[in-house]
Design a protein around this motif. Structure first.
Motif, mmCIF file in Angstrom:
data_model
loop_
_atom_site.group_PDB
_atom_site.id
_atom_site.type_symbol
_atom_site.label_atom_id
_atom_site.label_comp_id
_atom_site.label_asym_id
_atom_site.label_seq_id
_atom_site.Cartn_x
_atom_site.Cartn_y
_atom_site.Cartn_z
ATOM 1 N N THR A 78 35.995 -6.423 73.253
ATOM 2 C CA THR A 78 35.299 -5.187 72.889
ATOM 3 C C THR A 78 34.736 -4.541 74.147
ATOM 4 N N PRO A 79 35.048 -3.258 74.379
ATOM 5 C CA PRO A 79 34.532 -2.621 75.599
ATOM 6 C C PRO A 79 33.015 -2.441 75.568
ATOM 7 N N VAL A 80 32.436 -2.199 76.722
ATOM 8 C CA VAL A 80 30.979 -1.994 76.810
ATOM 9 C C VAL A 80 30.549 -0.795 75.951
ATOM 10 N N VAL A 81 31.356 0.260 75.935
ATOM 11 C CA VAL A 81 31.050 1.407 75.063
ATOM 12 C C VAL A 81 32.195 1.534 74.044
ATOM 13 N N PRO A 82 32.066 0.824 72.908
ATOM 14 C CA PRO A 82 33.154 0.860 71.928
ATOM 15 C C PRO A 82 33.161 2.171 71.145
ATOM 16 N N LEU A 83 34.235 2.374 70.380
ATOM 17 C CA LEU A 83 34.374 3.596 69.574
ATOM 18 C C LEU A 83 33.154 3.861 68.696
ATOM 19 N N VAL A 84 32.606 2.796 68.134
ATOM 20 C CA VAL A 84 31.489 2.965 67.199
ATOM 21 C C VAL A 84 30.296 3.630 67.905
ATOM 22 N N ASP A 85 30.099 3.320 69.191
ATOM 23 C CA ASP A 85 28.993 3.939 69.935
ATOM 24 C C ASP A 85 29.299 5.406 70.236
ATOM 25 N N GLY A 86 30.563 5.700 70.575
ATOM 26 C CA GLY A 86 30.948 7.091 70.825
ATOM 27 C C GLY A 86 30.796 7.927 69.565
ATOM 28 N N ARG A 87 31.130 7.316 68.423
ATOM 29 C CA ARG A 87 31.020 8.018 67.142
ATOM 30 C C ARG A 87 29.540 8.254 66.805
ATOM 31 N N ARG A 88 28.709 7.246 67.096
ATOM 32 C CA ARG A 88 27.265 7.342 66.800
ATOM 33 C C ARG A 88 26.626 8.470 67.611
ATOM 34 N N ALA A 89 26.968 8.556 68.897
ATOM 35 C CA ALA A 89 26.402 9.617 69.744
ATOM 36 C C ALA A 89 26.904 10.985 69.279
ATOM 37 N N LEU A 90 28.189 11.041 68.892
ATOM 38 C CA LEU A 90 28.749 12.323 68.428
ATOM 39 C C LEU A 90 28.057 12.758 67.131
ATOM 40 N N ALA A 91 27.850 11.804 66.202
ATOM 41 C CA ALA A 91 27.216 12.145 64.923
ATOM 42 C C ALA A 91 25.829 12.734 65.167
ATOM 43 N N LEU A 92 25.075 12.109 66.076
ATOM 44 C CA LEU A 92 23.728 12.613 66.368
ATOM 45 C C LEU A 92 23.810 13.990 67.033
ATOM 46 N N ALA A 93 24.739 14.144 67.976
ATOM 47 C CA ALA A 93 24.875 15.438 68.661
ATOM 48 C C ALA A 93 25.217 16.535 67.648
ATOM 49 N N LEU A 94 26.066 16.225 66.673
ATOM 50 C CA LEU A 94 26.445 17.232 65.671
ATOM 51 C C LEU A 94 25.258 17.553 64.754
ATOM 52 N N ASP A 95 24.437 16.533 64.440
ATOM 53 C CA ASP A 95 23.215 16.785 63.651
ATOM 54 C C ASP A 95 22.288 17.720 64.425
ATOM 55 N N ILE A 96 22.214 17.510 65.729
ATOM 56 C CA ILE A 96 21.338 18.343 66.554
ATOM 57 C C ILE A 96 21.864 19.786 66.589
ATOM 58 N N VAL A 97 23.178 19.927 66.730
ATOM 59 C CA VAL A 97 23.773 21.276 66.739
ATOM 60 C C VAL A 97 23.450 21.982 65.408
ATOM 61 N N ALA A 98 23.550 21.230 64.299
ATOM 62 C CA ALA A 98 23.243 21.818 62.985
ATOM 63 C C ALA A 98 21.763 22.208 62.918
ATOM 64 N N ALA A 99 20.893 21.350 63.484
ATOM 65 C CA ALA A 99 19.446 21.642 63.452
ATOM 66 C C ALA A 99 19.139 22.879 64.299
ATOM 67 N N ILE A 100 19.853 23.049 65.403
ATOM 68 C CA ILE A 100 19.646 24.228 66.254
ATOM 69 C C ILE A 100 20.043 25.490 65.474
ATOM 70 N N ARG A 101 21.146 25.406 64.768
ATOM 71 C CA ARG A 101 21.620 26.559 63.996
ATOM 72 C C ARG A 101 20.629 26.877 62.877
ATOM 73 N N GLU A 102 20.128 25.847 62.232
ATOM 74 C CA GLU A 102 19.157 26.013 61.143
ATOM 75 C C GLU A 102 17.903 26.714 61.676
ATOM 76 N N HIS A 103 17.434 26.204 62.810
ATOM 77 C CA HIS A 103 16.239 26.787 63.426
ATOM 78 C C HIS A 103 16.499 28.246 63.800
ATOM 79 N N GLY A 104 17.681 28.512 64.353
ATOM 80 C CA GLY A 104 18.039 29.881 64.748
ATOM 81 C C GLY A 104 18.015 30.832 63.564
ATOM 82 N N LYS A 105 18.526 30.341 62.426
ATOM 83 C CA LYS A 105 18.547 31.173 61.211
ATOM 84 C C LYS A 105 17.125 31.483 60.773
#
Ligand SMILES: NC(=O)c1ccc[n+]([C@@H]2O[C@H](COP(=O)([O-])OP(=O)(O)OC[C@H]3O[C@@H](n4cnc5c(N)ncnc54)[C@H](O)[C@@H]3O)[C@@H](O)[C@H]2O)c1
Length: 353
Positions: A314-341
């Motif tokens: 298993t690599p030091v940064v496995p797929l599951v970690d990349g997916r976890r960071a992406l999921a959080l980043a996408l939640d943040i993008v959604a929160a930014i859009r919500e705030h903007g609205k």
């Protein structure tokens, strides 16, 4: 665990004395660095051999191939007709192409290091997870800061971080503008803080603005974790200065990490001062600078990837970690859009992540 198969043919190719044939797919600004580092590792005696680079921009592929002594190809399929022995590859195409490129490689039995952010959407990330399982591939995600020697030196210092303050500011360059600054830059720090805080995120608050591109160029985020830990992040790609710092507080301690300088400073309040309970006029504060052995993070990252390929581990940064960071980043993008609205920022509602 993303362990891959151990068929006899695979183990023959991956014997310690057999160099691993590698390729880089997408040789723009960052992919060129991957090609350079693979060649440097080979020159330093690592069992690796850069055999090809792939880019639909053939002039670019030719230039990088000439610079690092390998062959240039316009597509993965073309490369595989000449170099069926390729065992591992870096994917450094624009994020929107990560899935299609990684799919072609994994289907051909090739292990992949996919640059961050892992993909443009969670659906794509999930497909990558399925592909890795189906084809039994080793997949690492390019969260480079995990290999920053200052970050590595910080890991043993972590006790109970309760408050993070993170700044990643850079000057504007017209690259990676296919995604918001959250997916381009902040995701590095999201990955590190998720690993350090080691607790699920409970609440996301975020504000962001498009400044020079059509996407969010500057963002400020506050995360609260189940543990009670709070993290504040600022990321900008439109600043006049470059800053890459992460600071955190934990009982009796303040730790400051400078990613760029590869430096760590630790301020610890002496046991006497903390035990007294009452405010101390002259508390005993010890300042320590843990030793950090400087190394280019990309060297450490690619060496670690090749090790996982060889060992089928298993690599030091496995797929599951990349997916976890992406999921959080996408939640943040959604929160930014919500705030903007909510506050009537028209540009934000239009800007797509
Ligand atoms: N880990 C890091 O610190 C870091 C830093 C910079 C970029 N990146 C990531 O690396 C990736 C590339 O970024 P960049 O700044 O080098 O971009 P870039 O635009 O400079 O280069 C991308 C290259 O990919 C090529 N390309 C386009 N479609 C392709 C395809 N289907 N197959 C193969 N090649 C294709 C383009 O012709 C171009 O040469 C992005 O995912 C980015 O987020 C990571």
């Amino acid at each position: 665990m993303s362990l891959a198969g151990n068929q006899p043919a695979e183990s023959f190719f991956l014997r310690a004395d057999n160099p691993i044939s590698v390729a880089v797919v997408g040789v723009g600004v960052f992919g060129r660095n991957h090609a350079r580092v693979y060649q440097e590792l080979e020159q330093q005696g690592e069992p690796v051999r850069l055999v090809g680079v792939v880019d639909p921009d053939l002039d670019r592929a030719d230039a990088v191939a000439r610079e690092f002594g390998c062959r240039a190809f316009g597509s993965v399929e073309q490369m595989l007709t000449t170099h069926s022995e390729v065992r591992a590859a870096s994917v450094a195409a624009p994020t929107v192409h990560h899935l299609e490129v990684a799919r072609a490689l994994m289907e051909a039995g090739i292990d992949v290091l996919i640059e961050k952010p892992l993909a443009a959407s969670l659906a794509e990330a999930n497909e990558l997870v399925d592909l890795a399982a189906t084809h039994k591939r080793v997949v690492q995600v390019g969260h480079l800061e995990r290999f920053n020697p200052a970050v590595r030196a910080t890991i043993p210092l972590i006790t109970q971080p309760m408050f993070f303050e993170v700044h990643r500011l850079s000057v504007f360059t017209p690259r990676s503008l296919d995604v918001d600054v959250v997916l381009d830059l902040m995701i590095h720090d999201l990955d590190i803080v998720l690993a350090f805080a080691n607790s699920p995120v409970k609440e996301v608050r975020a504000v962001g603005l498009p400044i020079l591109s059509g996407k969010v160029d500057i963002a400020n985020v506050r995360l609260e974790f189940e543990s009670g830990c709070v993290a504040n992040f600022t990321a900008s790609r439109v600043s006049t200065e470059r800053v890459r710092k992460l600071r955190f507080f934990q009982p009796q301690q303040y730790v400051s990490v400078d990613y760029g300088r590869q430096e760590v400073l630790v301020f610890t309040v002496g046991a006497d001062a903390s035990a007294a309970g009452a405010p101390t006029v002259n508390p005993q504060i010890q300042v320590a600078k843990p030793p950090v052995t400087s190394e280019e993070p990309l060297h450490a990252e690619l060496k670690s990837f090749l090790h996982a390929v060889r060992e089928r581990s298993t690599p030091v940064v496995p797929l599951v970690d990349g997916r976890r960071a992406l999921a959080l980043a996408l939640d943040i993008v959604a929160a930014i859009r919500e705030h903007g609205k909510k506050v009537g920022l028209a540009g934000i509602v239009k800007a797509k992540g």
